[in-house]
Design a protein around this motif. Structure first.
Motif, short mmCIF file in Angstrom:
data_model
loop_
_atom_site.label_atom_id
_atom_site.label_comp_id
_atom_site.label_asym_id
_atom_site.label_seq_id
_atom_site.Cartn_x
_atom_site.Cartn_y
_atom_site.Cartn_z
N LEU A 177 17.74 0.28 -25.72
CA LEU A 177 17.93 -1.03 -26.34
C LEU A 177 19.39 -1.46 -26.27
O LEU A 177 19.71 -2.61 -25.93
CB LEU A 177 17.46 -0.98 -27.79
N ASP B 212 11.93 6.86 -40.82
CA ASP B 212 12.16 5.42 -40.55
C ASP B 212 11.39 4.49 -41.49
O ASP B 212 11.04 3.37 -41.10
CB ASP B 212 11.86 5.07 -39.09
N PRO C 218 8.18 0.17 -42.94
CA PRO C 218 9.21 0.60 -42.00
C PRO C 218 10.56 -0.08 -42.24
O PRO C 218 10.62 -1.18 -42.77
CB PRO C 218 8.65 0.19 -40.63
N TYR D 128 12.76 -4.10 -40.66
CA TYR D 128 11.75 -5.13 -40.44
C TYR D 128 12.26 -6.45 -40.99
O TYR D 128 12.72 -6.53 -42.13
CB TYR D 128 10.43 -4.75 -41.13
N TYR D 129 12.12 -7.48 -40.18
CA TYR D 129 12.57 -8.80 -40.57
C TYR D 129 11.63 -9.38 -41.62
O TYR D 129 12.05 -10.06 -42.54
CB TYR D 129 12.58 -9.67 -39.31
N SER D 130 10.34 -9.08 -41.45
CA SER D 130 9.38 -9.52 -42.47
C SER D 130 8.16 -8.62 -42.40
O SER D 130 7.94 -7.94 -41.40
CB SER D 130 9.01 -10.98 -42.26
N ASN E 254 3.23 -9.63 -41.10
CA ASN E 254 2.33 -9.42 -39.96
C ASN E 254 1.29 -8.34 -40.22
O ASN E 254 0.32 -8.23 -39.48
CB ASN E 254 3.14 -9.05 -38.73
N PHE E 255 1.51 -7.53 -41.23
CA PHE E 255 0.64 -6.37 -41.43
C PHE E 255 -0.07 -6.44 -42.78
O PHE E 255 0.56 -6.73 -43.80
CB PHE E 255 1.47 -5.08 -41.39
N PHE F 146 3.37 4.12 -35.19
CA PHE F 146 3.23 4.51 -36.60
C PHE F 146 1.89 4.00 -37.10
O PHE F 146 1.66 2.80 -37.18
CB PHE F 146 4.39 3.91 -37.41
N ILE G 60 -1.53 -0.17 -36.41
CA ILE G 60 -0.40 0.58 -35.85
C ILE G 60 0.80 -0.35 -35.86
O ILE G 60 0.69 -1.51 -35.50
CB ILE G 60 -0.71 1.05 -34.41
N ALA G 61 1.94 0.19 -36.32
CA ALA G 61 3.17 -0.60 -36.35
C ALA G 61 4.22 0.13 -35.53
O ALA G 61 4.02 1.26 -35.11
CB ALA G 61 3.64 -0.75 -37.80
N CYS G 62 5.35 -0.53 -35.31
CA CYS G 62 6.46 0.10 -34.59
C CYS G 62 7.53 0.50 -35.59
O CYS G 62 7.89 -0.29 -36.46
CB CYS G 62 7.04 -0.87 -33.56
N THR G 63 8.03 1.74 -35.49
CA THR G 63 9.08 2.15 -36.44
C THR G 63 10.37 2.56 -35.74
O THR G 63 11.17 3.28 -36.31
CB THR G 63 8.65 3.34 -37.32
N GLU G 64 10.55 2.13 -34.52
CA GLU G 64 11.87 2.35 -33.91
C GLU G 64 12.37 0.99 -33.47
O GLU G 64 11.72 0.32 -32.67
CB GLU G 64 11.75 3.30 -32.71
N VAL G 65 13.53 0.61 -34.01
CA VAL G 65 14.00 -0.75 -33.78
C VAL G 65 14.04 -1.04 -32.27
O VAL G 65 14.54 -0.24 -31.49
CB VAL G 65 15.37 -0.99 -34.45
N CYS G 66 13.43 -2.17 -31.88
CA CYS G 66 13.25 -2.41 -30.45
C CYS G 66 13.61 -3.84 -30.07
O CYS G 66 13.37 -4.26 -28.96
CB CYS G 66 11.82 -2.09 -30.04
N HIS H 151 10.50 -6.63 -33.28
CA HIS H 151 10.21 -5.28 -33.79
C HIS H 151 9.17 -5.29 -34.92
O HIS H 151 8.32 -4.42 -35.01
CB HIS H 151 11.52 -4.65 -34.26
N PHE H 152 9.28 -6.30 -35.77
CA PHE H 152 8.45 -6.34 -36.98
C PHE H 152 7.05 -6.89 -36.70
O PHE H 152 6.26 -7.02 -37.64
CB PHE H 152 9.13 -7.20 -38.04
N SER H 153 6.76 -7.20 -35.44
CA SER H 153 5.47 -7.86 -35.19
C SER H 153 4.60 -7.09 -34.21
O SER H 153 3.63 -7.60 -33.70
CB SER H 153 5.73 -9.27 -34.65
N MET H 154 4.93 -5.83 -33.96
CA MET H 154 4.15 -5.05 -32.98
C MET H 154 2.92 -4.44 -33.65
O MET H 154 2.89 -3.26 -33.98
CB MET H 154 5.02 -3.97 -32.35
N ARG H 155 1.90 -5.27 -33.82
CA ARG H 155 0.73 -4.82 -34.55
C ARG H 155 -0.41 -4.53 -33.58
O ARG H 155 -0.62 -5.27 -32.63
CB ARG H 155 0.31 -5.91 -35.52
#
Lengths: 616, 344
Positions: free
Chosen positions: A172, A421, A489, A492-494, A497-498, B240, B282-288, B292-296
């Motif tokens: 990244l 994390d 996590p 996270y910006y928000s 989404n989950f 995750f 499933i979510a993402c827990t490595e900043v990408c 990043h916060f929307s990888m569902r």
């Protein structure tokens, strides 16, 4: 060190003294080689950065606590990073998080803490005229300053500052096409860090050399205040681990700008397959955490050293287990180098390596526990004076316990699978490292302010500052444990989404309000600090009735610290409330021959020794 | 207008505070407080420390108990049960230590506050005490370490032969999944073969790739071992799945994996949580990066029969994108057509 040498220095000093008044403003206050001025430079820069770092966190807490808030009013400050809908740009959110971490860890809690107090206290507490090399010391600060300037400018460039998290993991951070912050902002981050590492190494060499070589007569290692032990061990950790970060950064620079593949392999991004093959992002993580973990102790040990001194002084009791304290700090120093991969349990690293690092990590809890119990026993049956410094030290111990215990969860690889994390980690390290070290720094400022500026800070404002900050920090970070257990996590910006992360909007808002109040409370400190420099009550010679040597200097120690001979040291620094003694403290420079009423049996022999030495 | 009022208000507040501060410092001087060893503040601070202890412990216990259902996430995998157990055992052990040490810290501070007549006890060291609090934590930690090691070794052991295999790939900013199809083998891939359609970079020179299918969401069978083969296309990501207590980084150039046994179907979980819309995520827990916060990604756990049925209904990727038949070598063309179920 021989007596002759001291006399020589005394002469030299008198020679210096004549010249002191001819110093221009620039040589006295800017390009100064005096350790006290350099310490203050570090302190002011550290406080400046602390406010910047804190402000950044307030901004992203607004986003987390009040995701629907209209942030249009921030446009004058952040410009295009506020979207047309009046929201924070998600990439800028990451930039804020990244810069908050970098600034707090390196600029505030490494440079601001170690830089200030190692520089200020080492010569004063060991009885030295100045650092081993005043010039290298000056260079150290100016490298830090240059680093600060580069990092600060990176806020104002078009692509924004580095934004891949303070750990800046490649790929990244290596690929400008992955996020805009990985462009020029990342180059500036790496440049700033390279300068910062140079600064830390120059400082560290000086601290170590000074402690080893310039102790006054009688100041054996077994009579060093725990502050000095902490600074010495911190400098050793820094000297051994920061070069590894430089290596990591260097390889990253090569990958970014010279087409190498140390960390890059098999990447397809933006519709393009990159030619890089054979690199490993895991390699970077190993190199980074080889510094990154010891860094935790670089931040923490000075705070623990300061706390040991403050708690002993204000409990009017010797620190309990002086040797155990040194032993545990040495244990932490050594272990800090062999636990780094506990940050990497779920990175795909070999699980067997995970087992080893879990074992080593949990061992480090033992010396930490010893320290806590020793602090508690020091308070037991004390006669405690609650100066602001003392309150901050008690707060530190409380944070150290709270945050340290959660480390036992995270160090256990089986439990870490779920918690890694998440906000649990955020809560953990903000308490044990961030807040504890910050409280150590505050304790240091309140305790040594009278020596630094010759005036007292206002106690009442100090109390208000402490209580708002202490309660505020717990209200910010304690709820994060629950949020973390629920799996939220980091970075996270928000959370909208989950479904899994749909609760806790109330708690997140609560945390944000607490964060804003805590930040606001620091303005009280800033006022008290600045006001007292000019208008504070004149400080008495030894306001806390403390034993260490710095309180034997004049109210405003000049160049060379002591106008005449450097005092000699006859005893350890913790003779508080000694049975039989007239006062409840006996400074280190008082010979045993002057305190026959309070000498312990084994100390009576030392009186003879003192006499013998005087005659020879 | 509002801004002006706020500004004037702020200035007034600051002015008032400044006056109060000035008066208070003058009063202090008049009282001669600075000549005393301690002022009345000492007792106030001691009392506040004690009050803080009591109030914080009460609120801590109240919140932890009353909100237990909110923050404790239901668990839906076999190994998750053991890691959760260890989590709560550790919580009990550290909780006790936490409460005792915090009580001692604040109680001692309060109890031994400065008194003019009393003198502190000169108590510099005691080796027996040091030994006790070195050895006791060491033993407790050893127990926790070995429980952890046991579970960690089970979790990271090699997956059983019969495990259902599926691939999950992270990219900016979503997950994609690929199943091996009827032959039970995932086809090879090469990142240089990736294009807008062939997002996995599936290599059709490998005959195992012909029947691979790529559904929108993950389906897995309850009670059977499932092996996730994890990879990343661009930067680091991390898979995750909170309910499965599952987390593993996705690393470009270095495939990783994680295997587990889901033990509750989505339907069962809907009943347990009382939420008819419940879904495993499933979510993402490595900043990408930005998203990043929307990888569902959704995961559906089904009974094995339902799972087999779903699997048999999936259409191979190649059959949906028959242009790519051209990439299949001459000698395998026929096999490819059979595998994707196209009669000649």
């Amino acid at each position: 060190m021989s007596t002759k040498n001291i006399e020589l220095e005394a002469e030299l000093h008198e020679h210096d003294h004549d010249h002191e008044h001819h110093q221009s403003f620039i040589t006295k206050y800017i390009f100064s080689t005096d350790h006290k001025i350099i310490a203050k430079q570090y302190l002011f820069t550290g406080i400046f950065w602390a406010f910047i770092g804190g402000l950044l966190s307030v901004v992203f807490r607004l986003q987390l606590g009040f995701p629907d808030m209209d942030l249009e009013w921030l446009r004058p400050f952040f410009g295009k990073w506020i979207t047309i809908n009046g929201k924070l740009d998600p990439e800028f959110y990451l930039a804020l998080v990244t810069m908050h971490g970098t600034i707090m860890v390196f600029f505030v809690l490494t440079a601001g803490l170690s830089g200030t107090f190692s520089n200020y206290l080492i010569p004063l507490q060991i009885g030295a005229r100045d650092m081993a090399s005043g010039f290298i010391n000056m260079l150290s600060y100016w490298f830090f300053f240059a680093s600060s300037v580069v990092m600060f400018i990176s806020f104002f460039i078009e692509t924004g500052p580095a934004s891949g998290g303070w750990v800046v993991y490649p790929p990244l951070s290596a690929l400008p096409q992955a996020m805009s912050g990985s462009g020029l902002g990342m180059t500036m981050w790496l440049t700033a860090m390279a300068l910062f590492i140079a600064s830390t190494l120059l400082g560290g060499i000086n601290y170590i050399t000074t402690v080893i070589n310039l102790r006054t007569k009688g100041m054996s290692f077994s009579r060093l205040p725990l502050t000095i032990w902490a600074f010495l061990l911190t400098a050793i950790i820094g000297l051994l681990s920061f070069p590894v970060l430089l290596a990591a950064a260097l390889l990253l620079i090569l990958d970014r700008s010279f087409g190498t593949s140390f960390y890059l392999a098999e990447i397809f991004i933006n519709g393009e397959a990159l030619p890089n093959m054979g690199g490993s992002p895991i390699l970077y993580q190993h190199l980074f955490w080889f510094l990154g973990h010891p860094e935790v102790y670089i931040v923490l040990l000075p705070a623990l050293g300061i706390t040991s001194e403050v708690i002993a002084t204000n409990s009017r009791k010797p620190i309990f287990g002086y040797r155990a304290m040194i032993g545990s700090m040495m244990g932490i120093t050594i272990l800090s180098f062999i636990v780094w991969a506990h940050h990497m349990f779920v990175t795909g690293m070999n699980p067997f390596l995970g087992s080893i690092f879990m074992l080593l990590t949990l061992i480090i809890a033992v010396p930490s526990a010893v320290k806590v119990f020793n602090y508690l026993t020091t308070l037991w049956k004390g006669n405690i004076v609650f100066t602001p410094a003392m309150l901050f030290s008690i707060g530190l111990v409380s944070f150290f316990i709270s945050g340290g215990l959660t480390g036992i969860f995270l160090g256990n690889s089986a439990i870490d699978i779920q918690l890694h994390d998440t906000y649990f980690v955020v809560a953990h390290f903000h308490l044990v490292m961030g807040s504890a070290a910050f409280f150590g720094m505050m304790a240091g400022v309140y305790h040594w302010f009278p020596k630094m500026f010759g005036r007292m800070m206002d106690e009442k404002l100090g109390y208000v500052h402490f209580w708002l900050t202490f309660i505020g920090i717990y209200l910010v970070f304690f709820p994060m444990h629950y949020i973390g257990i629920a799996g939220f996590p980091r970075r996270y910006y928000s959370f909208t989404n989950f479904d899994t992360f749909s609760m806790f909007t109330d708690l997140n808002a609560f945390v944000s309000v607490a964060a804003i109040i805590t930040f606001g409370a620091q303005i009280i400190f800033a006022f008290n600090f600045l006001y007292s420099i000019f208008k504070g009550r004149i400080a008495p010679a030894n306001p806390w009735r403390s034993n260490t040597l710095e309180w034997t200097t004049p109210r405003n120690p000049g160049h060379g610290n002591w106008p005449g001979k450097i005092p000699e040291v006859y005893r350890w620094p913790y003779d508080y409330s000694k049975p039989g003694a007239k006062e409840d403290f006996i400074p280190q420079n008082i010979p045993y021959s002057q305190t026959p009423e309070s000498n312990l049996p084994f100390e009576k022999d030392l009186v003879e020794k003192e006499k013998a030495e005087k005659e020879s | 207008m509002v801004v002006t009022v706020i500004l004037i208000g702020l200035v007034l507040i600051i002015a008032i505070l400044a006056v109060v501060y000035r008066i208070h410092s003058l009063v202090d001087v008049a009282r001669g407080n600075h000549k005393k060893k301690v002022t009345g503040s000492n007792g106030v601070n001691a009392a506040l420390l004690f009050a803080f202890l009591v109030l914080s412990m009460i609120s801590l216990i109240w919140y932890s108990v009353s909100r237990f259902d909110v923050y404790s996430l239901p668990v839906a995998s076999e190994h998750g049960i053991s890691t959760d157990n260890l989590f709560w055992v550790t919580m009990a052990v550290t909780g006790i230590v936490f409460i005792i040490t915090q009580i001692l810290l604040f109680y001692f501070s309060y109890r031994y506050r400065y008194r003019t007549k009393s003198k502190a006890l000169f108590f510099p060291e005691n080796n027996r005490l040091e030994m006790i609090w070195t050895i006791v934590p060491a033993i407790v930690l050893a127990v926790l370490i070995f429980s952890g090691l046991k579970i960690w070794n089970q979790v990271t052991a090699d997956p059983p032969e019969e495990a259902e295999v599926l691939e999950i790939m992270g990219y900016q900013f979503a997950w994609k999944t690929r199943y091996p199809g009827k032959d039970g083998q995932l086809g090879k891939y090469d990142y240089r073969l990736i294009d807008a359609t062939n997002e996995f970079g599936i290599d059709f020179r490998d005959k195992a790739a012909f029947d691979d299918f790529t559904p929108r969401e993950i389906h897995i069978p309850k009670g059977k071992p499932v092996l996730l083969k994890i990879r990343a296309r661009d930067v680091l990501h991390s898979v995750f799945a909170p309910h499965f207590r599952l987390k593993m980084d996705a690393v470009p150039g270095m495939p990783t994996s994680f295997w587990f046994i889901p033990n509750k179907t989505t339907e069962e979980m809907r009943i347990e949580t009382g939420n008819p819309d419940f879904n495993y995520e499933i979510a993402c827990t490595e900043v990408c990066g930005r998203g990043h916060f929307s990888m569902r990604m959704l995961v559906v756990v089904e009974e094995p029969e339902a799972y087999e049925k779903w699997k048999s209904e999936q259409e191979p990727w190649l059959s949906k994108n028959q242009d790519y038949l051209a990439k299949v070598p001459e000698d395998l063309q026929e096999l490819a057509l059979i595998k994707i179920g196209i009669d000649q």
